[in-house]
Design an enzyme around this catalytic site. Sequence first.
Site, PDB file in Angstrom:
ATOM      1  N   GLU A 278       0.828  -1.207   0.000  1.00 17.33           N
ATOM      2  CA  GLU A 278       0.000   0.000   0.000  1.00 17.33           C
ATOM      3  C   GLU A 278       0.867   1.263   0.000  1.00 17.33           C
ATOM      4  OE1 GLU A 278      -3.330   0.164  -0.430  1.00 17.33           O
ATOM      5  OE2 GLU A 278      -3.110  -1.979  -0.759  1.00 17.33           O
ATOM      6  N   TRP A 281       1.867   1.612  -3.546  1.00 19.45           N
ATOM      7  CA  TRP A 281       0.775   2.151  -4.378  1.00 19.45           C
ATOM      8  C   TRP A 281       0.772   3.674  -4.281  1.00 19.45           C
ATOM      9  CZ3 TRP A 281      -2.247   0.810  -8.221  1.00 19.45           C
ATOM     10  CH2 TRP A 281      -2.579  -0.542  -8.430  1.00 19.45           C
ATOM     11  N   TRP A 310     -20.832  10.148 -20.371  1.00 19.74           N
ATOM     12  CA  TRP A 310     -21.287  10.277 -18.980  1.00 19.74           C
ATOM     13  C   TRP A 310     -22.653  10.949 -18.934  1.00 19.74           C
ATOM     14  CZ3 TRP A 310     -18.249   7.316 -16.309  1.00 19.74           C
ATOM     15  CH2 TRP A 310     -16.878   7.271 -16.546  1.00 19.74           C
ATOM     16  N   ASN A 345     -11.120   2.182   2.881  1.00 21.36           N
ATOM     17  CA  ASN A 345     -10.596   2.072   1.515  1.00 21.36           C
ATOM     18  C   ASN A 345     -11.422   1.151   0.630  1.00 21.36           C
ATOM     19  OD1 ASN A 345      -8.450   2.731  -0.456  1.00 21.36           O
ATOM     20  ND2 ASN A 345      -8.085   0.535  -0.369  1.00 21.36           N
ATOM     21  N   TRP A 363     -16.341  10.484 -13.364  1.00 21.39           N
ATOM     22  CA  TRP A 363     -15.488  10.259 -12.194  1.00 21.39           C
ATOM     23  C   TRP A 363     -14.990  11.564 -11.581  1.00 21.39           C
ATOM     24  CZ3 TRP A 363     -10.504  12.141 -12.670  1.00 21.39           C
ATOM     25  CH2 TRP A 363     -10.027  12.359 -13.967  1.00 21.39           C
ATOM     26  N   TRP A 386      -9.849   7.077  -8.055  1.00 21.42           N
ATOM     27  CA  TRP A 386     -11.042   7.309  -8.863  1.00 21.42           C
ATOM     28  C   TRP A 386     -10.858   6.817 -10.296  1.00 21.42           C
ATOM     29  CZ3 TRP A 386     -15.983   8.285  -8.130  1.00 21.42           C
ATOM     30  CH2 TRP A 386     -16.379   8.634  -6.834  1.00 21.42           C
TER      31      TRP A 386
END
Length: 481
Positions: A278, A281, A310, A345, A363, A386
Site C-alpha cells: 500500500e 501504491w 457520462w 478504503n 469520475w 477514482w
Amino acid sequence: MQLFWLRTDLRLHDNTALSAAARSGPTVAVFLLSPGQWLAHDDAPCKVDFWLRNLRELGQALATLNIPLLIRQADTWDQAPTVLLELCQSLGVDAVHVNEEYGVHETRRDRAVAKAVEARDIDFHSHLDQLFFRPGSVLTRTGGYFQVFSQFRKVCYSRLHGALPALVTPPAPQAPLPVKSDPVPDTLDGFAPAPQALSNLWPAGENEARRRLESFADQQIDYYQSERDFPAKPGTSQLSPYLAAGVVSPRQCLHAALQSNLGEFDSGNVGAVTWINELLWREFYKHILVGYPRVSRHRAFRPETEAVAWRHAPRDLEAWQQGRTGLPIIDAAMRQLLETGWMHNRLRMVVAMFLTKNLLIDWREGERFFMRHLIDGDLAANNGGWQWSSSTGTDSAPYFRIFNPISQSQKFDSEGLFIKHWLPELAGLNKKDVHNPAALGGLFGVAGYPQPIVDLASSRERALAAFKSLPSRPESGGAHE
C-alpha cells in the site's frame, strides 16, 4: 541564515529539508497560508483545520529547538515568489530548503520561487522526502514511466533490498535567534473549523501519528491482509491523514513495517507485506502524477475514455453525495465520509464504481466531492483511486469489472454492523435483509429509508454498453462481483 519552507511535511523527525537546513546554519521555518489556492484545489475544510492544528503542535516542537515558526500570507501560489523573496531579504537568508512536492501547480510554484531567490544569489535546495525514489528514477527498460503497478513494485523491491532509505536524524537545538514566532490562526476565511467530534477523531501532532504507527505495527499489522477489507473492524492503520499532511513519513512507516517483519519486504508476515504494498501504491500514483501531467489537469489517464458518454444526472449525484441512494452500503459509506472526513478504503472503491458505472456519472464529480470532504485528501492517491475505479486510469479495473454493492456488502459487512452504525433507521432489520431492504417488498419499504435510485442489473448493462462503444478498449470478459 537558512529558511525552511514548510508545506505538507509537518513534523520534526525524519524531515529531510529541516535537518539539511539546520546542518547548514541557523534556521527559521515559514509556512504560507494560501486559502485561495486551497479552495481552487478543493481542499476540505477539515483537512485545512487538521493542517492548522498540526502546525500549532509543530510550532511548539520547533520552539524547543529555538527554531522560530513564521506565518505568511500568499493567497495563491503565484504570490509565493514575492512573499518568500521579501522574507529572505528581511532576514538575510542564504538558502531556502524545501521537500519536493508533485503535481503541475506545485512544480510551477517551486520553479518560480527558485528562480526569484536565485536571481538574488540565494540558494534553493529541493530535497527528496515524501517518496522513496525520485520520480524519473524508476523507469521501464525503454525509459518510460511504469503504467502497471506490479512491474513498478518489482523494481522498487529490488532497489529497496539494495539500499533501504535511512531515517533522517532530527536537528539539535540551535542558539536562540532574534526572531519571534508568529501565532497560527485557528480558522481561515472560506474554511469552516472542523466540529469538535471530528477533531477528536483525528488528534493533531507528531506524537499522535507516531503512537498510531507504533500501535498498528505492534498489534494490528499481522492481521492487516485478512481484516483490511471489513469496514466494521479496526483493520487499517488510520494513518492516511497524517501521511497526507506529512506528520509521519513513508520512511517511518516502511521502517516500522520491516521491523515487525524481521526486515522482509516480500516474504514473512503477509499483513506486513500487504501494507508495504500500500505504501508503494501511494508511491506509484505520485510517479504517475509526474510522468503523466494530464492527470493533474483533470484528464483521464487513458485518453480514449474521454469519449465515455457520462450522464448529466444532478439528482442522482446529489443522492449519492448525501447518502440516500437506497443502497445501504453506499449510503453508510457516504455518511461516514461526511461525518468523519474519512472513508474505509474498500468502500471508496465500492462507492466510486457505483457512481461511475451504475449511475454512469463522470469520475471527476466524485473525485472533486471526495477532495472537498476528505481529511486525508491527496491529489495523486485520490485521482489514482477514482481513475482505477472508473476504468479510465493506469492499471485500472477493466471496464467490465463492476462491484455489485449488495454482494460487496454481504461479503465485507456480513453482520450489517457497519451499515447499522451509520444508518440507524435500518437497525431493526436482520443481518440478511439489511443489505437490500428493497427486497422486503411493500409499497414504501423501510420507513425513513429511500427506495434504490437505480436498478443494478440494467445500469450495469448501460455501463458496459457505454464502454464497449469506445474507439479502443480491452478485450471483454470478467466478473460481476
